[in-house]
Motif scaffolding. Structure first.
Motif, PDB file in Angstrom:
ATOM      1  N   ARG B  84      43.021  42.704  38.146  1.00 32.57           N
ATOM      2  CA  ARG B  84      43.771  42.696  39.403  1.00 32.57           C
ATOM      3  C   ARG B  84      44.747  41.526  39.484  1.00 32.57           C
ATOM      4  O   ARG B  84      45.846  41.652  40.023  1.00 32.57           O
ATOM      5  N   TYR B  86      46.697  40.301  37.413  1.00 31.48           N
ATOM      6  CA  TYR B  86      48.007  40.536  36.805  1.00 31.48           C
ATOM      7  C   TYR B  86      48.979  41.079  37.848  1.00 31.48           C
ATOM      8  O   TYR B  86      50.147  40.694  37.897  1.00 31.48           O
ATOM      9  N   SER B  87      48.508  41.988  38.689  1.00 33.20           N
ATOM     10  CA  SER B  87      49.362  42.510  39.764  1.00 33.20           C
ATOM     11  C   SER B  87      49.640  41.435  40.803  1.00 33.20           C
ATOM     12  O   SER B  87      50.765  41.301  41.287  1.00 33.20           O
ATOM     13  N   TYR B  88      48.615  40.651  41.133  1.00 33.92           N
ATOM     14  CA  TYR B  88      48.806  39.602  42.138  1.00 33.92           C
ATOM     15  C   TYR B  88      49.877  38.612  41.683  1.00 33.92           C
ATOM     16  O   TYR B  88      50.730  38.183  42.469  1.00 33.92           O
TER      17      TYR B  88
ATOM     18  N   PRO C 157      52.219  44.677  30.506  1.00 31.14           N
ATOM     19  CA  PRO C 157      51.367  43.499  30.697  1.00 31.14           C
ATOM     20  C   PRO C 157      50.526  43.561  31.963  1.00 31.14           C
ATOM     21  O   PRO C 157      49.453  42.984  32.028  1.00 31.14           O
ATOM     22  N   GLU C 158      51.000  44.261  32.987  1.00 28.59           N
ATOM     23  CA  GLU C 158      50.274  44.300  34.259  1.00 28.59           C
ATOM     24  C   GLU C 158      49.110  45.286  34.206  1.00 28.59           C
ATOM     25  O   GLU C 158      48.136  45.136  34.941  1.00 28.59           O
ATOM     26  N   PHE C 159      49.216  46.309  33.337  1.00 26.34           N
ATOM     27  CA  PHE C 159      48.232  47.396  33.367  1.00 26.34           C
ATOM     28  C   PHE C 159      47.380  47.439  32.093  1.00 26.34           C
ATOM     29  O   PHE C 159      47.012  48.493  31.611  1.00 26.34           O
ATOM     30  N   TYR C 161      44.430  45.785  31.832  1.00 27.46           N
ATOM     31  CA  TYR C 161      43.013  45.761  32.199  1.00 27.46           C
ATOM     32  C   TYR C 161      42.828  46.500  33.525  1.00 27.46           C
ATOM     33  O   TYR C 161      42.456  45.926  34.541  1.00 27.46           O
ATOM     34  N   ARG C 235      50.194  50.339  40.170  1.00 27.59           N
ATOM     35  CA  ARG C 235      49.893  49.074  40.850  1.00 27.59           C
ATOM     36  C   ARG C 235      48.880  49.295  41.975  1.00 27.59           C
ATOM     37  O   ARG C 235      47.940  48.529  42.134  1.00 27.59           O
ATOM     38  N   ASN C 238      45.619  49.705  40.185  1.00 28.46           N
ATOM     39  CA  ASN C 238      45.108  48.476  39.580  1.00 28.46           C
ATOM     40  C   ASN C 238      44.499  47.564  40.632  1.00 28.46           C
ATOM     41  O   ASN C 238      43.471  46.938  40.410  1.00 28.46           O
ATOM     42  N   MET C 239      45.120  47.529  41.813  1.00 34.95           N
ATOM     43  CA  MET C 239      44.640  46.609  42.844  1.00 34.95           C
ATOM     44  C   MET C 239      43.471  47.185  43.636  1.00 34.95           C
ATOM     45  O   MET C 239      42.645  46.428  44.144  1.00 34.95           O
ATOM     46  N   ARG C 243      35.921  48.512  40.800  1.00 33.04           N
ATOM     47  CA  ARG C 243      35.535  47.838  39.554  1.00 33.04           C
ATOM     48  C   ARG C 243      34.046  47.517  39.544  1.00 33.04           C
ATOM     49  O   ARG C 243      33.562  46.851  38.634  1.00 33.04           O
TER      50      ARG C 243
END
Lengths: 107, 163, 552
Positions: B84, B86-88, C157-159, C161, C235, C238-239, C243
């Protein structure tokens, strides 16, 4: 994998996969790893099983094997036999390709 | 454990202050989001730098209007697989325009530094044996990028079309 | 098909070096298995029952002859002489060693192939329609957009994990051969304003433990907004994806929990920001650059009737059967779409030997403009074959056991590797497929039954797509014995439906008889032109259930 350990099993051996090539291996009484189930150490009872599994752990740290776990076996006429279908297949190879895996070695 | 910031070692002067502990005067402090939100009015006049540490479940939106008061935002990665942060980081950098330090804390391993850097994280606590050479090698492993981020790197698309 | 430029090539080579370094560090003990596992998964390396397994990416299923030759070479040099084609259009090797993986990846890179992101909690291989570029009703070639998505998703890079794996599929028309409604994101190309392609975007489909049909979230998204829309969706996922629980972390769970309307609202809110920022607007120049790789092949101008084909069909019944099932209509006069079945009776569904792969490669070069597609139903498609060439092609396929005339018939199964190979499985699936195929081997009987898609999974993860089988079979473990649960009425196409469990599970010995019983119910109740799925939808589960359990 550890989730395939039968929690109620009393007679067990320890298995893992070798890190470098993924081969199925079994922990022997001498504390080595054999490709063959016939060489596996057999532990009876909860304490002995936990002790056997503990012997496997240093080999994880030394990058020899990954994910060691206990699995149920029975010994019949001196032959170690896995109790689960899964471990029978793991010991021998794919049932639909008898020319592949450990079952084909030496043929 | 050393701190690498913008590719160089830095002394880490920041102090993490628990929610119920007294704030040391004149020291740069890292506070939880909860504490920041509860005490922000009284903290506004504070001279020494303030940072907020976001847990992995805390998106940065509540900080948007406060970012000019913060010197640093720390993003926690309780497990390196929890992505998470990485998005933040991207939201902080690219949407809210934060120009202070964004630090990764928690389980932050060599193989994540590259993606983290691309997302706008510029400070890392690293293991004792890490050299700047190792750090640089790690973040240079993939020298081309398909996607634009706030890191300003030219993307492959831009290179193809002469931008 | 797409060809790498120097940038694509360099990145793949750097990735090989990066992963080789990670393997070396793992073997030297610098990183633990826990730290290494996500890295090796993102390079397609699994640890399975007997050995490691390497999953090589075949982007939207498309391969050149040269690439197929390389896949054969890898099977021979590093594995045990065969490979397995998967439901995501990839290929899997069951016996590589970890220390050989860097060499395998180097070989793959030399023909513009890789194993990037074929596993792990990241965006996986984008899959598509095997008839792309050949079907008459296509709005636009879905492989153009699949390639654009592939590049955007590679090393994002953002996605890297995400809460869980993420699968995207693209269909180029309303007829859906890519199962888009059962993907995390499914994209249907529609006619947009001013004649340009636009995209209907379905979000939150999937199978596994909790099968769900994806609701429509984005409607007619314009082409240059596609990537921005996808980035916004990822996004939000991901947020907000869970999890805390491995079994509740796919995007379908999120969509189900908050509802499609709320999902749409969150995505569009994020999309508005992303679009405003502007960096992801797709430049027309790049779309055209990629489109050029998928321009129609150099067709000859031919009459749509082929005397040669007609003669061969009347002279050779076996060939006529193959044409009847395995050939589909091509938009270009004089051409046909040829499907190669990897489901010979007595074989392993989806497997091909290295020798067969080499033959397929040469045949694709000779007969289909050097290009072929792996299908999600584990067969191979030659999309552009001259009708005049079909007989010669079929004869050569027959020579290597690839001429089976069973496309979409009762012996054309989707099967997961199951307990014979897979560390996650509870039961074997391949022997079940073989027994059913053996029982129904007679081609006249198969043709009489008609289209009937059986899909078999060895565990609840549903890699064999049993939820969307006309007949679905799920292997389970009951007190140490393998049992098989049957579901009916699933479908992965544009009339998407999830199969209904018909009743208590069957033993391996009972299973083939149960399938025969189900087929019998269908044959005795069907109306003219009704396929199995049509009859099931008309009469429902009860008549099947009654007959199946009548003697129990």
């Amino acid at each position: 994998m550890a989730q395939h350990t039968n929690k109620r099993a009393t007679t067990q051996s320890v298995t893992a996969n070798r890190l470098i090539d993924g081969e199925v291996v079994y922990l022997t009484a001498a504390g080595e790893w054999s490709d063959w189930l016939k060489d596996a150490a057999v532990a009876d009872g909860k304490e002995a099983c936990q002790a056997l599994l503990a012997k496997a752990l240093p080999f994880v740290a030394s990058q020899h094997i990954v994910d060691p776990y206990l699995f149920e076996i029975s010994v019949e006429d001196g032959v170690i036999i896995p109790s689960s279908v899964r471990e029978k297949i793991r010991m021998a190879g794919p049932t639909i390709r008898l020319d592949l895996g450990k079952q084909a070695v030496g043929t | 454990m050393p701190l690498v910031k913008n590719g160089a070692f830095e002394d880490d002067k920041w102090i993490v202050v628990e929610d119920d502990a007294d704030l040391p005067a004149d020291k740069p402090v890292i506070l939880s989001l909860t504490r920041w939100q509860a005490e922000r009015d009284s903290l506004i006049g504070r001279n020494a730098p303030i940072a907020v540490k976001l847990a992995s479940s805390e998106a940065p939106d509540p900080l948007e209007t406060d970012l000019d008061r913060l010197t640093m935002v720390a993003l926690d990665f309780p497990a390196f697989k929890d992505g998470r942060g990485y998005s933040y980081a991207r939201l902080l950098r690219e949407r809210f325009g934060f120009q202070g330090e964004i630090r990764a804390t928690g389980e932050v391993l060599r193989d994540q530094w590259l993606a983290m850097s691309r997302c706008g994280i510029d400070a890392f606590i690293v293991a004792d044996n890490v050299t700047l050479e190792m750090f640089d090698a790690a973040i240079s492993e993939l020298s081309l990028v398909y996607q634009p981020t706030g890191d300003g790197r030219k993307t492959i698309l831009q290179m193809r079309h002469g931008n | 098909m797409y060809r790498y430029d120097e940038f694509d090539t360099q990145l793949v080579q750097e990735r090989v070096a990066q992963f080789s370094g990670q393997v070396a560090r793992r073997l030297a003990g610098e990183i633990t298995e826990d730290q290494f596992k996500p890295l090796r998964l993102m390079n397609g390396v699994y640890l399975q029952l007997h050995a490691y397994m390497l999953r090589v990416a075949v982007p939207y299923g498309t391969l050149s002859g040269k690439q197929m030759h390389m896949l054969a070479h890898i099977a021979r040099k590093y594995d045990k002489g065969y490979g397995h084609f998967t439901t995501r259009q990839n290929i899997q090797y069951n016996w590589p060693t970890l220390k050989d993986i860097p060499a395998i990846l180097t070989d793959l890179a030399s023909v513009e192939m890789h194993a990037i992101q074929t596993s792990g909690n990241c965006i996986r291989n984008v899959t598509s329609d095997q008839y792309a570029g050949a079907a008459a009703e296509e709005i636009d070639d879905p492989r153009i957009w699949s390639e654009i998505i592939r590049q955007w998703s590679t090393f994002h890079p953002e996605f890297t994990y995400l809460p869980r794996k993420f699968k995207i599929a693209v269909a180029g028309m309303h007829t859906d051969r890519a199962a888009i409604r059962f993907h995390d994101i499914g994209i249907e190309i529609v006619a947009g304003k001013d004649g340009k392609p636009a995209f209907d975007i379905f979000v939150g489909g999937g199978q596994g433990r909790t099968p769900m049909i994806a609701p429509l979230i984005g409607t007619a998204i314009p082409a240059d907004d596609l990537i921005a829309y996808l980035e916004a969706t990822l996004r939000v996922y991901n947020m907000n994806g869970r999890r805390d629980n491995l079994y509740k972390s796919r995007i379908k769970i999120l969509v189900h929990a908050i509802g499609a309307d709320e999902m749409r609202r969150q995505v569009e809110e994020e999309f508005a920001h992303v679009k405003e920022q502007g960096a992801l607007a797709l430049p027309e120049a790049e779309i055209e650059r990629i489109r050029a790789y998928f321009s129609p092949p150099a067709y000859e101008t031919l009459s749509d009737t082929s005397a040669k084909l007609d003669q061969a069909m009347s002279a050779n019944k076996a060939f006529a059967n193959w044409v009847k099932t395995n050939i589909a209509t091509h938009k270009q006069p004089g051409y046909a779409i040829a499907n190669i079945s990897l489901k010979p009776v007595g074989g392993v569904a989806g497997d091909a030997s290295a020798d067969q792969m080499d033959v397929i490669a040469d045949l694709a070069t000779a007969y289909s403009f050097d290009e072929m597609r792996i299908t999600h139903e584990q067969n191979i498609t030659f999309a552009h074959v001259k009708k005049d060439d079909l007989f010669a092609l079929w004869q050569k396929l027959e020579d290597v056991g690839l001429g089976t005339s069973n496309l979409a018939l009762i012996t054309d199964h989707i099967v997961c590797p199951g307990l014979d190979y897979c560390a996650l499985a509870n039961a074997r699936s391949i022997p079940i497929s073989q027994q059913i195929a053996e029982c129904f081997a007679d081609l006249d009987r198969q043709h009489n039954i008609g289209e009937l898609k059986i899909k078999i999974s060895g565990c609840i993860n549903a890699c064999g797509h049993h939820h969307v089988g006309h007949i679905g079979i799920l292997g389970v473990d009951k007190k140490g014995t393998e049992f098989y649960q049957i579901s009916l009425g699933g479908s992965a196409d544009e009339n998407a439906s999830i199969g209904e469990i018909v009743g208590p599970a069957f033993t391996e010995d009972e299973l083939v008889g149960a399938i025969e019983n189900i087929v019998e119910t269908y044959l005795s109740t069907r109306q003219t032109d009704e396929r199995f799925i049509d009859t099931y939808r008309r009469i429902g589960k009860d008549p099947f259930k009654e007959n199946l359990y009548a003697t129990r």
